[in-house]
Design a protein around this motif. Structure first.
Motif, PDB file in Angstrom:
ATOM      1  N   ASP A  27       0.784  -1.367  -0.153  1.00 24.93           N
ATOM      2  CA  ASP A  27       0.143   0.163   0.161  1.00 24.93           C
ATOM      3  C   ASP A  27       0.818   1.149  -0.047  1.00 24.93           C
ATOM      4  O   ASP A  27       0.795   2.047  -0.836  1.00 24.93           O
ATOM      5  CB  ASP A  27      -0.910   0.061   1.195  1.00 24.93           C
ATOM      6  N   LEU A  31       1.058   3.912  -3.275  1.00 23.98           N
ATOM      7  CA  LEU A  31       0.601   5.245  -2.759  1.00 23.98           C
ATOM      8  C   LEU A  31       1.708   6.106  -3.069  1.00 23.98           C
ATOM      9  O   LEU A  31       1.492   7.299  -3.790  1.00 23.98           O
ATOM     10  CB  LEU A  31       0.309   5.476  -1.316  1.00 23.98           C
ATOM     11  N   TYR A  57      -6.968   5.715  -4.529  1.00 28.14           N
ATOM     12  CA  TYR A  57      -6.592   4.840  -3.837  1.00 28.14           C
ATOM     13  C   TYR A  57      -6.639   5.049  -2.427  1.00 28.14           C
ATOM     14  O   TYR A  57      -6.436   3.856  -1.679  1.00 28.14           O
ATOM     15  CB  TYR A  57      -5.159   4.546  -4.232  1.00 28.14           C
TER      16      TYR A  57
END
Length: 81
Positions: A27, A31, A57
């Motif tokens: 993640d 990102l 996202y």
């Protein structure tokens, strides 16, 4: 389909925690890449569609983060390491 966290056994919880730890890393990586692409696009072309891509996202990353917190809380409650 994945079992709810409360239905996992004490042996399955640490395995799930390892998977969640790698998911948190992914993640952060995704990102970071999205923010980099948005920043590059904004500096190169001005405000546009790619500028707001990281916002798409964020809810996914937030849900994953809340799942990780719930798993950590459950690990502490059951005293599983």
């Amino acid at each position: 389909m994945q079992k709810p966290l409360t239905e996992l056994t004490d042996e399955e919880l640490p395995q799930q925690a390892k998977q969640r730890k790698s998911a948190n890393l992914y993640d952060a990586l995704i990102l970071g890449v999205l923010i980099g692409v948005a920043a590059y696009s904004t500096f190169k072309n001005g405000w546009g569609l790619l500028t707001f891509i990281p916002l798409v996202y964020l809810p996914i990353a937030a849900k994953n983060k809340s799942n990780s917190k719930a798993l950590n809380r459950l690990l502490r409650e059951r005293n599983v390491h």
